[in-house]
Design an enzyme around this catalytic site. Structure first.
Site, PDB file in Angstrom:
ATOM      1  N   PRO A  77      -2.147   7.365 -12.880  1.00 16.63           N
ATOM      2  CA  PRO A  77      -2.511   8.751 -13.191  1.00 16.63           C
ATOM      3  C   PRO A  77      -2.018   9.681 -12.092  1.00 16.63           C
ATOM      4  O   PRO A  77      -2.217   9.417 -10.904  1.00 16.63           O
ATOM      5  CB  PRO A  77      -4.045   8.723 -13.228  1.00 16.63           C
ATOM      6  N   ALA A 128      -1.926  13.955 -11.348  1.00 10.05           N
ATOM      7  CA  ALA A 128      -2.338  15.274 -11.831  1.00 10.05           C
ATOM      8  C   ALA A 128      -1.126  16.135 -12.143  1.00 10.05           C
ATOM      9  O   ALA A 128      -0.197  16.239 -11.343  1.00 10.05           O
ATOM     10  CB  ALA A 128      -3.212  15.961 -10.786  1.00 10.05           C
ATOM     11  N   CYS A 137      -7.735   9.396  -3.580  1.00 13.66           N
ATOM     12  CA  CYS A 137      -7.147  10.685  -3.212  1.00 13.66           C
ATOM     13  C   CYS A 137      -7.269  10.940  -1.704  1.00 13.66           C
ATOM     14  O   CYS A 137      -8.372  10.921  -1.162  1.00 13.66           O
ATOM     15  CB  CYS A 137      -7.822  11.808  -3.979  1.00 13.66           C
ATOM     16  N   LYS A 143      -9.258   2.266  -8.835  1.00 11.73           N
ATOM     17  CA  LYS A 143      -8.067   2.357  -7.993  1.00 11.73           C
ATOM     18  C   LYS A 143      -8.492   2.901  -6.637  1.00 11.73           C
ATOM     19  O   LYS A 143      -9.272   3.850  -6.560  1.00 11.73           O
ATOM     20  CB  LYS A 143      -7.023   3.269  -8.631  1.00 11.73           C
ATOM     21  N   ASN A 199      -0.018  -1.433  -5.929  1.00 11.49           N
ATOM     22  CA  ASN A 199       0.545  -0.096  -6.046  1.00 11.49           C
ATOM     23  C   ASN A 199       1.135   0.290  -4.690  1.00 11.49           C
ATOM     24  O   ASN A 199       0.550   0.010  -3.646  1.00 11.49           O
ATOM     25  CB  ASN A 199      -0.554   0.884  -6.465  1.00 11.49           C
ATOM     26  N   GLY A 200       2.279   0.955  -4.734  1.00  5.25           N
ATOM     27  CA  GLY A 200       2.902   1.440  -3.509  1.00  5.25           C
ATOM     28  C   GLY A 200       4.318   0.935  -3.327  1.00  5.25           C
ATOM     29  O   GLY A 200       4.554  -0.272  -3.283  1.00  5.25           O
ATOM     30  N   ASP A 201       5.275   1.871  -3.286  1.00  8.66           N
ATOM     31  CA  ASP A 201       6.687   1.567  -3.024  1.00  8.66           C
ATOM     32  C   ASP A 201       7.330   0.732  -4.118  1.00  8.66           C
ATOM     33  O   ASP A 201       8.196  -0.114  -3.846  1.00  8.66           O
ATOM     34  CB  ASP A 201       6.854   0.871  -1.667  1.00  8.66           C
ATOM     35  N   GLY A 226       3.645   4.805  -9.802  1.00  7.13           N
ATOM     36  CA  GLY A 226       3.385   6.236  -9.710  1.00  7.13           C
ATOM     37  C   GLY A 226       4.657   7.006  -9.460  1.00  7.13           C
ATOM     38  O   GLY A 226       5.445   7.268 -10.369  1.00  7.13           O
ATOM     39  N   ARG A 227       4.926   7.337  -8.194  1.00  6.22           N
ATOM     40  CA  ARG A 227       6.050   8.216  -7.868  1.00  6.22           C
ATOM     41  C   ARG A 227       7.401   7.660  -8.305  1.00  6.22           C
ATOM     42  O   ARG A 227       8.340   8.418  -8.540  1.00  6.22           O
ATOM     43  CB  ARG A 227       6.056   8.472  -6.355  1.00  6.22           C
TER      44      ARG A 227
END
Length: 378
Positions: free
Chosen positions: A19, A21, A106, A146, A208-210, A232-233
């Site tokens: 997710p 925003a 966050c 998460k 999650n991450g990279d 994500g990104r």
């Protein structure tokens, strides 16, 4: 490994859209699902529990899913156990979704300074109370969470939080391998994901991450033993990454073929994304305006030029966006290096916390309602 079990829902391949925003709204989820052939789990934008319970108009639009989204997945963010329980119960009673994810990741200062986001799991008893109310309110719906590693390297919380989650009936945990202090800088700690998997073998752990490419996802699973990945990104401006992920997990020992779109193909996705946003919002101009933030991600690495980029960032209609894209050399191949990091890359920062927050990790603090802001990140 080709599937992930989230309560009664089988997710194959074991890939989840994180997710984000203002990003993972219905139009972007549609694009990602189209490229994946409908496979994977695509989570909504973060929804604040108070806004949902109070039936805020914008929030109620965000929790709308079309008939093609199965399972329907909502991420909730809350700092008050009672509101979180009420929001979960509302989702279950009104059949708003099939799965609830809880955000404790966050790192934004305006959230952590009031005790929310990635600061909250430090208060173990508050975390437990929120999870207990969420699981009770959700009834038969699976609840996942998460989180990050902790506040900073001296105040890690992820192992304690993982054990609390298991004890309170959480179905799965996703860990971003960074602390709040790191924000999105440095390198994600995949070893922490492996340690969490060993610590809570009872339930699935997602990493999650990279994850910038499908090969990164396979490597994370191989190196950490995690049960799935959260992206994500890495998919910003690249919804076709989910097609690559399907191909990677399906390929087995074979080398899969990944998408390498030329600029003409990327331009077509850009126009469709902007069009979907306009239809979703109900206003073409507002849809194109909302799309503008995606332009740098889609065009990363291509020869576009500052002037055209600037004009696309000011476009107010689909025709104008189409005309600007038509001025480019659309035969440009997928640029070398465009699969790398994208999105926020802020480095290490001191985490702003409420006064005395670190004094007692078991104090069941009452978090200021102002921490429940309409922002996201994890």
């Amino acid at each position: 490994m080709s599937e992930l079990q989230i309560g009664p829902h089988t997710v194959s391949p074991p890939v989840v859209l994180a997710p984000m925003a203002g990003i993972t709204n219905a139009p972007f989820r549609t694009l990602c699902r189209e490229f994946s052939g409908g496979r994977g789990l695509f989570v909504s934008e973060m929804i604040t529990t108070r806004a949902l319970v109070e039936r805020d108009a914008k929030t109620m639009r965000l929790v709308h899913f079309d008939g093609t989204e199965k399972p329907r997945s909502i991420q909730l963010y809350g700092v008050d156990p009672q509101y979180t329980g009420r929001a979960a119960r509302m989702i279950a009673d009104e059949d708003l979704a099939d799965h609830i994810d809880l955000n404790f990741g966050c790192p934004v200062p305006k959230v952590t300074r009031k005790g929310g986001g990635s600061a909250l799991p430090y208060k173990r008893n508050l975390l437990r109370a929120i999870l207990r109310e969420a699981v009770a309110g959700a009834g038969g719906l699976p609840v996942t969470m998460k989180m990050r590693k902790g506040i900073d390297d001296d105040h890690l919380t992820y192992l304690d939080a993982g054990r609390i989650a298991v004890e309170e009936g959480v179905t799965a945990i996703a860990l971003h391998g960074r602390t709040a202090a790191q924000h999105y800088g440095g390198t994600a700690d995949w070893d922490a994901i492996a340690r969490l998997k060993e610590h809570v073998p009872e339930i699935p752990v997602l990493g999650n991450g990279d994850i910038w490419s499908a090969d990164d996802a396979l490597r994370m699973v191989r190196e950490t033993g995690c049960d799935g990945v959260v992206v994500g990104r890495g998919c910003l401006g690249r919804p076709w990454l989910f097609g690559d992920l399907v191909a990677a997990f399906d390929a087995g020992a074979e080398r899969p073929s990944y998408a390498r779109p030329v600029l003409k193909e990327v331009a077509g996705v850009m126009l469709r994304h902007a069009e979907l946003l306009g239809r979703w919002i109900g206003d073409e101009r507002r849809g194109v305006i909302d799309f503008r933030k995606h332009v740098p991600w889609y065009t990363k690495g291509f020869s576009v030029g500052k002037d055209v980029r600037h004009r696309m960032a000011m476009a107010g209609s689909l025709a104008e966006l189409d005309d600007l894209l038509g001025t480019l050399d659309l035969d440009q191949p997928w640029p070398a290096g465009a699969d790398g990091p994208r999105g926020r890359t802020a480095g290490r920062n001191k985490v702003v916390l409420p006064e005395g927050w670190l004094a007692d990790p078991y104090e069941c603090a009452r978090v200021d309602a102002g921490a429940e802001l309409d922002t996201s990140g994890g």
